[in-house]
Design a protein around this motif. Structure first.
Motif, PDB file in Angstrom:
ATOM      1  N   PRO A 216       0.820  -1.221   0.000  1.00 28.81           N
ATOM      2  CA  PRO A 216       0.000   0.000   0.000  1.00 28.81           C
ATOM      3  C   PRO A 216       0.854   1.272   0.000  1.00 28.81           C
ATOM      4  CG  PRO A 216      -0.928  -1.599   1.519  1.00 28.81           C
ATOM      5  CD  PRO A 216       0.400  -2.155   1.060  1.00 28.81           C
ATOM      6  N   GLU A 217       1.962   1.250   0.722  1.00 26.51           N
ATOM      7  CA  GLU A 217       2.818   2.431   0.802  1.00 26.51           C
ATOM      8  C   GLU A 217       3.451   2.757  -0.551  1.00 26.51           C
ATOM      9  OE1 GLU A 217       1.978   0.551   4.463  1.00 26.51           O
ATOM     10  OE2 GLU A 217       3.215  -0.327   2.875  1.00 26.51           O
ATOM     11  N   ARG A 218       3.986   1.745  -1.232  1.00 23.60           N
ATOM     12  CA  ARG A 218       4.621   1.961  -2.544  1.00 23.60           C
ATOM     13  C   ARG A 218       3.583   2.374  -3.574  1.00 23.60           C
ATOM     14  NH1 ARG A 218       9.556  -0.382  -4.032  1.00 23.60           N
ATOM     15  NH2 ARG A 218       9.270   0.975  -5.843  1.00 23.60           N
ATOM     16  N   VAL A 219       2.414   1.774  -3.521  1.00 21.93           N
ATOM     17  CA  VAL A 219       1.371   2.096  -4.489  1.00 21.93           C
ATOM     18  C   VAL A 219       0.890   3.531  -4.285  1.00 21.93           C
ATOM     19  CG1 VAL A 219      -0.973   1.496  -5.245  1.00 21.93           C
ATOM     20  CG2 VAL A 219       0.725  -0.309  -4.852  1.00 21.93           C
ATOM     21  N   ALA A 220       0.841   3.988  -3.044  1.00 21.32           N
ATOM     22  CA  ALA A 220       0.416   5.365  -2.763  1.00 21.32           C
ATOM     23  C   ALA A 220       1.373   6.382  -3.385  1.00 21.32           C
ATOM     24  CB  ALA A 220       0.318   5.588  -1.254  1.00 21.32           C
ATOM     25  N   GLU A 221       2.617   5.994  -3.636  1.00 20.65           N
ATOM     26  CA  GLU A 221       3.617   6.885  -4.236  1.00 20.65           C
ATOM     27  C   GLU A 221       3.491   6.971  -5.754  1.00 20.65           C
ATOM     28  OE1 GLU A 221       7.305   5.167  -3.009  1.00 20.65           O
ATOM     29  OE2 GLU A 221       7.002   5.676  -0.892  1.00 20.65           O
ATOM     30  N   LEU A 222       2.715   6.088  -6.358  1.00 16.61           N
ATOM     31  CA  LEU A 222       2.589   6.065  -7.815  1.00 16.61           C
ATOM     32  C   LEU A 222       1.685   7.183  -8.316  1.00 16.61           C
ATOM     33  CD1 LEU A 222       2.094   2.217  -8.329  1.00 16.61           C
ATOM     34  CD2 LEU A 222       4.165   3.557  -8.795  1.00 16.61           C
ATOM     35  N   PRO A 223       1.896   7.622  -9.549  1.00 13.59           N
ATOM     36  CA  PRO A 223       0.993   8.635 -10.111  1.00 13.59           C
ATOM     37  C   PRO A 223      -0.451   8.131 -10.140  1.00 13.59           C
ATOM     38  CG  PRO A 223       2.939   8.325 -11.504  1.00 13.59           C
ATOM     39  CD  PRO A 223       2.963   7.235 -10.472  1.00 13.59           C
ATOM     40  N   ALA A 224      -1.382   9.059 -10.051  1.00 15.34           N
ATOM     41  CA  ALA A 224      -2.806   8.707 -10.141  1.00 15.34           C
ATOM     42  C   ALA A 224      -3.109   8.230 -11.553  1.00 15.34           C
ATOM     43  CB  ALA A 224      -3.658   9.922  -9.792  1.00 15.34           C
ATOM     44  N   GLY A 225      -4.209   7.511 -11.696  1.00 16.77           N
ATOM     45  CA  GLY A 225      -4.660   7.084 -13.010  1.00 16.77           C
ATOM     46  C   GLY A 225      -4.342   5.629 -13.309  1.00 16.77           C
ATOM     47  N   LEU A 226      -4.547   5.274 -14.563  1.00 20.93           N
ATOM     48  CA  LEU A 226      -4.388   3.901 -15.032  1.00 20.93           C
ATOM     49  C   LEU A 226      -2.937   3.447 -14.960  1.00 20.93           C
ATOM     50  CD1 LEU A 226      -5.559   1.370 -16.483  1.00 20.93           C
ATOM     51  CD2 LEU A 226      -5.127   2.588 -18.640  1.00 20.93           C
ATOM     52  N   LEU A 227      -2.751   2.231 -14.450  1.00 22.39           N
ATOM     53  CA  LEU A 227      -1.444   1.587 -14.432  1.00 22.39           C
ATOM     54  C   LEU A 227      -1.443   0.466 -15.464  1.00 22.39           C
ATOM     55  CD1 LEU A 227      -1.085   1.213 -10.550  1.00 22.39           C
ATOM     56  CD2 LEU A 227      -0.123   3.039 -12.005  1.00 22.39           C
ATOM     57  N   VAL A 228      -0.350   0.340 -16.203  1.00 21.34           N
ATOM     58  CA  VAL A 228      -0.180  -0.759 -17.151  1.00 21.34           C
ATOM     59  C   VAL A 228       1.045  -1.536 -16.696  1.00 21.34           C
ATOM     60  CG1 VAL A 228       0.282  -1.422 -19.543  1.00 21.34           C
ATOM     61  CG2 VAL A 228      -1.268   0.495 -19.052  1.00 21.34           C
ATOM     62  N   VAL A 229       0.821  -2.797 -16.330  1.00 23.62           N
ATOM     63  CA  VAL A 229       1.894  -3.629 -15.799  1.00 23.62           C
ATOM     64  C   VAL A 229       2.406  -4.593 -16.864  1.00 23.62           C
ATOM     65  CG1 VAL A 229       1.065  -3.497 -13.417  1.00 23.62           C
ATOM     66  CG2 VAL A 229       0.273  -5.351 -14.871  1.00 23.62           C
ATOM     67  N   TYR A 230       3.701  -4.902 -16.751  1.00 20.70           N
ATOM     68  CA  TYR A 230       4.262  -5.928 -17.619  1.00 20.70           C
ATOM     69  C   TYR A 230       5.355  -6.669 -16.881  1.00 20.70           C
ATOM     70  CZ  TYR A 230       8.373  -2.999 -18.579  1.00 20.70           C
ATOM     71  OH  TYR A 230       9.515  -2.259 -18.454  1.00 20.70           O
ATOM     72  N   CYS A 231       5.614  -7.869 -17.374  1.00 20.86           N
ATOM     73  CA  CYS A 231       6.664  -8.731 -16.852  1.00 20.86           C
ATOM     74  C   CYS A 231       7.498  -9.155 -18.048  1.00 20.86           C
ATOM     75  CB  CYS A 231       6.016  -9.916 -16.126  1.00 20.86           C
ATOM     76  SG  CYS A 231       7.148 -10.852 -15.079  1.00 20.86           S
ATOM     77  N   TRP A 232       8.141 -10.305 -17.950  1.00 20.22           N
ATOM     78  CA  TRP A 232       8.972 -10.753 -19.068  1.00 20.22           C
ATOM     79  C   TRP A 232       8.129 -11.116 -20.287  1.00 20.22           C
ATOM     80  CZ3 TRP A 232      12.262 -10.846 -22.509  1.00 20.22           C
ATOM     81  CH2 TRP A 232      12.388 -11.912 -23.383  1.00 20.22           C
ATOM     82  N   GLY A 233       7.226 -12.081 -20.168  1.00 20.94           N
ATOM     83  CA  GLY A 233       6.479 -12.525 -21.335  1.00 20.94           C
ATOM     84  C   GLY A 233       5.333 -13.433 -20.954  1.00 20.94           C
ATOM     85  N   PRO A 234       4.752 -14.087 -21.949  1.00 21.80           N
ATOM     86  CA  PRO A 234       3.568 -14.914 -21.707  1.00 21.80           C
ATOM     87  C   PRO A 234       3.790 -16.066 -20.733  1.00 21.80           C
ATOM     88  CG  PRO A 234       3.872 -14.558 -24.051  1.00 21.80           C
ATOM     89  CD  PRO A 234       5.086 -14.019 -23.370  1.00 21.80           C
ATOM     90  N   ALA A 235       5.020 -16.541 -20.601  1.00 21.95           N
ATOM     91  CA  ALA A 235       5.278 -17.664 -19.698  1.00 21.95           C
ATOM     92  C   ALA A 235       5.482 -17.206 -18.257  1.00 21.95           C
ATOM     93  CB  ALA A 235       6.506 -18.447 -20.171  1.00 21.95           C
ATOM     94  N   CYS A 236       5.413 -15.908 -18.026  1.00 15.44           N
ATOM     95  CA  CYS A 236       5.584 -15.355 -16.681  1.00 15.44           C
ATOM     96  C   CYS A 236       4.261 -14.719 -16.260  1.00 15.44           C
ATOM     97  CB  CYS A 236       6.694 -14.308 -16.697  1.00 15.44           C
ATOM     98  SG  CYS A 236       6.867 -13.423 -15.145  1.00 15.44           S
ATOM     99  N   ASN A 237       3.746 -15.109 -15.120  1.00 12.69           N
ATOM    100  CA  ASN A 237       2.474 -14.528 -14.678  1.00 12.69           C
ATOM    101  C   ASN A 237       2.665 -13.449 -13.618  1.00 12.69           C
ATOM    102  OD1 ASN A 237       2.978 -15.977 -12.353  1.00 12.69           O
ATOM    103  ND2 ASN A 237       1.152 -17.264 -12.504  1.00 12.69           N
TER     104      ASN A 237
END
Length: 162
Positions: free
Chosen positions: A88-109
């Motif tokens: 919660p603390e780290r997320v509160a530091e993020l800019p407001a609005g939509l977040l788009v997350v990514y990782c390595w690729g389709p084999a990584c969840n």
């Protein structure tokens, strides 16, 4: 003996349906709702790139791989927030609005797990399908200590770590 010259398209109907039609398609209304729901949680790498390129990025990119992988290479402007550090603390530091997350690729969840954690913390979030792997395959630019040239990339270059 007579031989038939009928093609599959004109042959008499068979009694056993194909694997495609064995389970009937949804009604158009239900199919629309299904596809709209999926798109409400997913972003395509091409759409992300064009928004960045055209100065229309109305979202924040989050790289949820480990910090070392992010330092090595990441999407332009992406913020590093490893999955294990989503609090919660780290997320509160993020800019407001939509977040788009990514990782390595389709084999990584990792990005799927990150999306779930961020949504649980009350944030709007989409997962970039294909992750960094498909971003690189498309030939779009990266940043970091070792920007990647998709034409010459090796598995070691690609940060195969979630």
């Amino acid at each position: 003996m007579t031989t038939s010259t009928a093609t599959p398209a004109t042959a008499a109907p068979v009694s056993t349906p194909s694997p495609v039609s064995a389970i009937p398609a949804l009604s158009p209304e239900r199919a629309f709702a299904f596809f709209a729901e999926r798109l409400g949680c997913q972003a395509d790498p091409a759409d992300v790139w064009y928004a960045l390129r055209d100065g229309r990025a109305d979202f924040t990119l989050l790289d949820v791989r480990i910090e070392g992988a992010h330092r090595k290479t990441h999407l332009p402007g992406a913020i590093s927030l490893p999955l294990a550090e989503i609090t919660p603390e780290r997320v509160a530091e993020l800019p407001a609005g939509l977040l788009v997350v990514y990782c390595w690729g389709p084999a990584c969840n990792g990005s799927t797990k990150a999306g779930m954690k961020l949504a649980a913390l009350g944030r709007e979030v989409k997962e970039m399908i294909g992750g960094l792997e498909y971003w690189i395959r498309e030939g779009w630019p990266t940043e970091g200590r070792r920007p990647i040239d998709p034409k010459t990339a090796t598995p070691a270059d690609l940060g195969l770590v979630c």
